[in-house]
Design a protein around this motif. Sequence first.
Motif, PDB file in Angstrom:
ATOM      1  N   PRO A 236      -5.577 -36.205  23.385  1.00 47.87           N
ATOM      2  CA  PRO A 236      -6.245 -36.048  22.085  1.00 47.87           C
ATOM      3  C   PRO A 236      -6.217 -37.363  21.319  1.00 47.87           C
ATOM      4  O   PRO A 236      -5.219 -38.080  21.328  1.00 47.87           O
ATOM      5  CB  PRO A 236      -5.397 -34.974  21.387  1.00 47.87           C
ATOM      6  CG  PRO A 236      -4.728 -34.227  22.492  1.00 47.87           C
ATOM      7  CD  PRO A 236      -4.481 -35.233  23.570  1.00 47.87           C
ATOM      8  N   ALA A 237      -7.326 -37.690  20.676  1.00 47.67           N
ATOM      9  CA  ALA A 237      -7.430 -38.955  19.939  1.00 47.67           C
ATOM     10  C   ALA A 237      -6.941 -38.757  18.519  1.00 47.67           C
ATOM     11  O   ALA A 237      -7.512 -37.960  17.768  1.00 47.67           O
ATOM     12  CB  ALA A 237      -8.878 -39.440  19.941  1.00 47.67           C
ATOM     13  N   LEU A 238      -5.872 -39.445  18.168  1.00 46.72           N
ATOM     14  CA  LEU A 238      -5.321 -39.353  16.818  1.00 46.72           C
ATOM     15  C   LEU A 238      -5.886 -40.469  15.959  1.00 46.72           C
ATOM     16  O   LEU A 238      -6.066 -41.593  16.422  1.00 46.72           O
ATOM     17  CB  LEU A 238      -3.795 -39.448  16.854  1.00 46.72           C
ATOM     18  CG  LEU A 238      -3.075 -38.410  17.709  1.00 46.72           C
ATOM     19  CD1 LEU A 238      -1.573 -38.545  17.539  1.00 46.72           C
ATOM     20  CD2 LEU A 238      -3.513 -37.000  17.341  1.00 46.72           C
ATOM     21  N   SER A 239      -6.163 -40.165  14.712  1.00 45.74           N
ATOM     22  CA  SER A 239      -6.687 -41.176  13.806  1.00 45.74           C
ATOM     23  C   SER A 239      -5.608 -42.193  13.507  1.00 45.74           C
ATOM     24  O   SER A 239      -4.417 -41.879  13.482  1.00 45.74           O
ATOM     25  CB  SER A 239      -7.179 -40.538  12.505  1.00 45.74           C
ATOM     26  OG  SER A 239      -6.123 -39.836  11.867  1.00 45.74           O
ATOM     27  N   GLY A 240      -6.022 -43.452  13.283  1.00 48.48           N
ATOM     28  CA  GLY A 240      -5.073 -44.524  12.987  1.00 48.48           C
ATOM     29  C   GLY A 240      -4.497 -44.393  11.593  1.00 48.48           C
ATOM     30  O   GLY A 240      -5.005 -43.677  10.740  1.00 48.48           O
ATOM     31  N   ALA A 241      -3.394 -45.111  11.384  1.00 47.44           N
ATOM     32  CA  ALA A 241      -2.756 -45.093  10.074  1.00 47.44           C
ATOM     33  C   ALA A 241      -3.608 -45.855   9.057  1.00 47.44           C
ATOM     34  O   ALA A 241      -4.324 -46.791   9.401  1.00 47.44           O
ATOM     35  CB  ALA A 241      -1.365 -45.726  10.161  1.00 47.44           C
ATOM     36  N   ARG A 242      -3.558 -45.441   7.808  1.00 43.69           N
ATOM     37  CA  ARG A 242      -4.311 -46.120   6.762  1.00 43.69           C
ATOM     38  C   ARG A 242      -3.578 -47.374   6.297  1.00 43.69           C
ATOM     39  O   ARG A 242      -2.353 -47.414   6.265  1.00 43.69           O
ATOM     40  CB  ARG A 242      -4.500 -45.173   5.565  1.00 43.69           C
ATOM     41  CG  ARG A 242      -5.320 -43.939   5.903  1.00 43.69           C
ATOM     42  CD  ARG A 242      -5.403 -43.031   4.694  1.00 43.69           C
ATOM     43  NE  ARG A 242      -6.176 -41.837   5.000  1.00 43.69           N
ATOM     44  CZ  ARG A 242      -6.345 -40.831   4.147  1.00 43.69           C
ATOM     45  NH1 ARG A 242      -5.778 -40.881   2.955  1.00 43.69           N
ATOM     46  NH2 ARG A 242      -7.077 -39.788   4.496  1.00 43.69           N
ATOM     47  N   PRO A 243      -4.349 -48.421   5.947  1.00 44.10           N
ATOM     48  CA  PRO A 243      -3.690 -49.610   5.394  1.00 44.10           C
ATOM     49  C   PRO A 243      -2.866 -49.251   4.160  1.00 44.10           C
ATOM     50  O   PRO A 243      -3.239 -48.365   3.396  1.00 44.10           O
ATOM     51  CB  PRO A 243      -4.863 -50.529   5.029  1.00 44.10           C
ATOM     52  CG  PRO A 243      -6.004 -50.055   5.884  1.00 44.10           C
ATOM     53  CD  PRO A 243      -5.805 -48.571   6.030  1.00 44.10           C
ATOM     54  N   GLN A 244      -1.758 -49.952   3.979  1.00 45.61           N
ATOM     55  CA  GLN A 244      -0.869 -49.665   2.865  1.00 45.61           C
ATOM     56  C   GLN A 244      -0.734 -50.886   1.969  1.00 45.61           C
ATOM     57  O   GLN A 244      -1.122 -51.994   2.328  1.00 45.61           O
ATOM     58  CB  GLN A 244       0.511 -49.258   3.399  1.00 45.61           C
ATOM     59  CG  GLN A 244       0.455 -48.050   4.338  1.00 45.61           C
ATOM     60  CD  GLN A 244       1.820 -47.737   4.903  1.00 45.61           C
ATOM     61  OE1 GLN A 244       2.832 -47.848   4.224  1.00 45.61           O
ATOM     62  NE2 GLN A 244       1.863 -47.371   6.161  1.00 45.61           N
ATOM     63  N   ALA A 245      -0.209 -50.652   0.787  1.00 45.00           N
ATOM     64  CA  ALA A 245      -0.007 -51.748  -0.158  1.00 45.00           C
ATOM     65  C   ALA A 245       1.017 -52.736   0.402  1.00 45.00           C
ATOM     66  O   ALA A 245       1.877 -52.380   1.205  1.00 45.00           O
ATOM     67  CB  ALA A 245       0.471 -51.199  -1.498  1.00 45.00           C
ATOM     68  N   ALA A 246       0.896 -53.977  -0.031  1.00 45.14           N
ATOM     69  CA  ALA A 246       1.797 -55.019   0.456  1.00 45.14           C
ATOM     70  C   ALA A 246       3.241 -54.710   0.071  1.00 45.14           C
ATOM     71  O   ALA A 246       3.516 -54.189  -1.013  1.00 45.14           O
ATOM     72  CB  ALA A 246       1.390 -56.368  -0.125  1.00 45.14           C
ATOM     73  N   SER A 247       4.176 -55.036   0.966  1.00 49.15           N
ATOM     74  CA  SER A 247       5.587 -54.800   0.682  1.00 49.15           C
ATOM     75  C   SER A 247       6.127 -55.916  -0.202  1.00 49.15           C
ATOM     76  O   SER A 247       5.584 -57.027  -0.263  1.00 49.15           O
ATOM     77  CB  SER A 247       6.381 -54.731   1.980  1.00 49.15           C
ATOM     78  OG  SER A 247       6.422 -56.010   2.590  1.00 49.15           O
ATOM     79  N   ALA A 248       7.231 -55.627  -0.886  1.00 50.12           N
ATOM     80  CA  ALA A 248       7.873 -56.629  -1.737  1.00 50.12           C
ATOM     81  C   ALA A 248       8.359 -57.808  -0.901  1.00 50.12           C
ATOM     82  O   ALA A 248       8.298 -58.968  -1.336  1.00 50.12           O
ATOM     83  CB  ALA A 248       9.029 -55.996  -2.509  1.00 50.12           C
ATOM     84  N   ALA A 249       8.844 -57.540   0.311  1.00 49.79           N
ATOM     85  CA  ALA A 249       9.344 -58.618   1.165  1.00 49.79           C
ATOM     86  C   ALA A 249       8.217 -59.563   1.567  1.00 49.79           C
ATOM     87  O   ALA A 249       8.392 -60.791   1.599  1.00 49.79           O
ATOM     88  CB  ALA A 249      10.007 -58.032   2.408  1.00 49.79           C
ATOM     89  N   ALA A 250       7.037 -59.000   1.882  1.00 56.52           N
ATOM     90  CA  ALA A 250       5.909 -59.843   2.267  1.00 56.52           C
ATOM     91  C   ALA A 250       5.455 -60.707   1.096  1.00 56.52           C
ATOM     92  O   ALA A 250       5.165 -61.900   1.254  1.00 56.52           O
ATOM     93  CB  ALA A 250       4.763 -58.973   2.761  1.00 56.52           C
ATOM     94  N   LEU A 251       5.412 -60.116  -0.087  1.00 56.54           N
ATOM     95  CA  LEU A 251       4.997 -60.871  -1.266  1.00 56.54           C
ATOM     96  C   LEU A 251       6.014 -61.977  -1.584  1.00 56.54           C
ATOM     97  O   LEU A 251       5.638 -63.102  -1.938  1.00 56.54           O
ATOM     98  CB  LEU A 251       4.840 -59.937  -2.460  1.00 56.54           C
ATOM     99  CG  LEU A 251       4.207 -60.536  -3.719  1.00 56.54           C
ATOM    100  CD1 LEU A 251       2.834 -61.115  -3.412  1.00 56.54           C
ATOM    101  CD2 LEU A 251       4.116 -59.489  -4.815  1.00 56.54           C
ATOM    102  N   ALA A 252       7.300 -61.666  -1.418  1.00 54.75           N
ATOM    103  CA  ALA A 252       8.336 -62.676  -1.671  1.00 54.75           C
ATOM    104  C   ALA A 252       8.217 -63.826  -0.679  1.00 54.75           C
ATOM    105  O   ALA A 252       8.416 -65.001  -1.037  1.00 54.75           O
ATOM    106  CB  ALA A 252       9.714 -62.031  -1.585  1.00 54.75           C
TER     107      ALA A 252
END
Length: 356
Positions: free
Chosen positions: A100-116
Motif C-alpha cells: 500500500p502506498a502511504l502518503s509522505g510526511a508534510r513539511p514542518q516548521a524549522a527547528s530551533a537547532a537549525a535556526l541557531a
Amino acid sequence: MDALTGSERGRETLVDLRYAAGLTLDRAAGLLRDFPAGRQLCVSAVKLSALENGRPVTGSPWRDPASTGLLVEPLAKVYGVPMRMVLDAWMRTRPDEPAPALSGARPQAASAAALAAWESLNERQQIYLGEILRDDRMVETEVWMRRVQRLPVPRPAEWRRLPLTLRSAPSLVGYTRLQERLRARGVHDPGAGPTVHALERRGLVKVSEDTVVHPAVGEVGRVLVEVTRRGRAAARAGLSEPRDPDPPAHLLSEWLWGVLARVANAGPDGLGDDELAGRSLFFIGVGYQTKAGGRPSRGFVDSVPVMAPGDTHVAEYRWRLTQLGRQHIQEYADVYRELYPHVSVIGLDSPPTPAP
C-alpha cells in the motif's frame, strides 16, 4: 498474547493484529466503515477475510496501492497499533502484491537547532551555504528529468557532490556553476577554502576532491561540496523555507537502514551471530520488541541455525534477511537512496544500463 495467538514477535500477519485486538471480522469491518477509506473500499467481513487470507479482494480500488494505502491508518487505529505494524503485516500477508502506498510526511516548521546553526554563520558563510543548497536543488531537478526520460542516472552519493572549484586558473578552465552563483552574489574566489572548511567543521557540508580531464589543460584537480541533512535544515531555516519532513514512520532511520544494508550485503550466507548485536535487534530482529511491554520489532532479519555436516547439530547461527526484509528493501530502495545516499545495498545501487 504471543502464546495465545501463535505469532512470534516480528512475524505478525493481518489476522494476528485483529486477533490481538479481540475483534471479529464483522466488528472490525463495521469499525473500518466509520472511516472514509473504509466506505470508499466498501469494506465488509467477506472482503476483510479475503484480505487476511491473501485471496483477491473484489473491487478495482483494492488493486490500487494508492487506494489501499488509505486503509492503513484506519486499520492501525482500529487495531491499536502503529501504522508501520499494519504495513509490515500487510506485506507479510500479501507478499506478491505491491505494498500500500502511504502518503509522505508534510513539511514542518524549522527547528530551533537549525535556526541557531544558521545564525552562527557569518554573512559570507550563509551565502555559500544558501547557494550550495540551491545548486543541489537544481541538480536534483536535472536528475529527475533524466529519470522521466529513462536516461541513466548516477547514484545520489555521486551527483550530490557538487563541483566547487577546479585547481587551475579560471582564465583556462572557467568557473563552475556554483562559482558563477557565488560571483553573482558578489562573493569571489579568495577565501573559498576557509569558508567551506568552516561549514564542514560545523557539519553543514562535506568537502572532497577528485580529478577530471579538462579539454584545455588535461587532468586537473577538483574540489567538491555536498550539503548534509543538517546543512540543508540550517539553510532552509535561514531562508525561511519549510524544513525537510522527517522520514515517514514506516521507513527506517539511517542507523537501522545501515544495519539492514549490512545484512543484505552479506548475501545468502548472512552475518555471524556476533556480527550483529546491540539495540538494532530490538527494532528489526524477529523475536524482539522495543522494550518490555513495547511493540514487536519489524522482523526484517532473523537468526537462522546452520547445521554441521551430517546435520548432527547446530554449528552456528547467522543473521539473514527475512522475506519481509527483502520485500522492504526492494519496495523502498529508491526512497532510501534519496534519504541516505551514503548507505549502499549491493545490487540495488548500480546505475541502470542505457537502452540500446
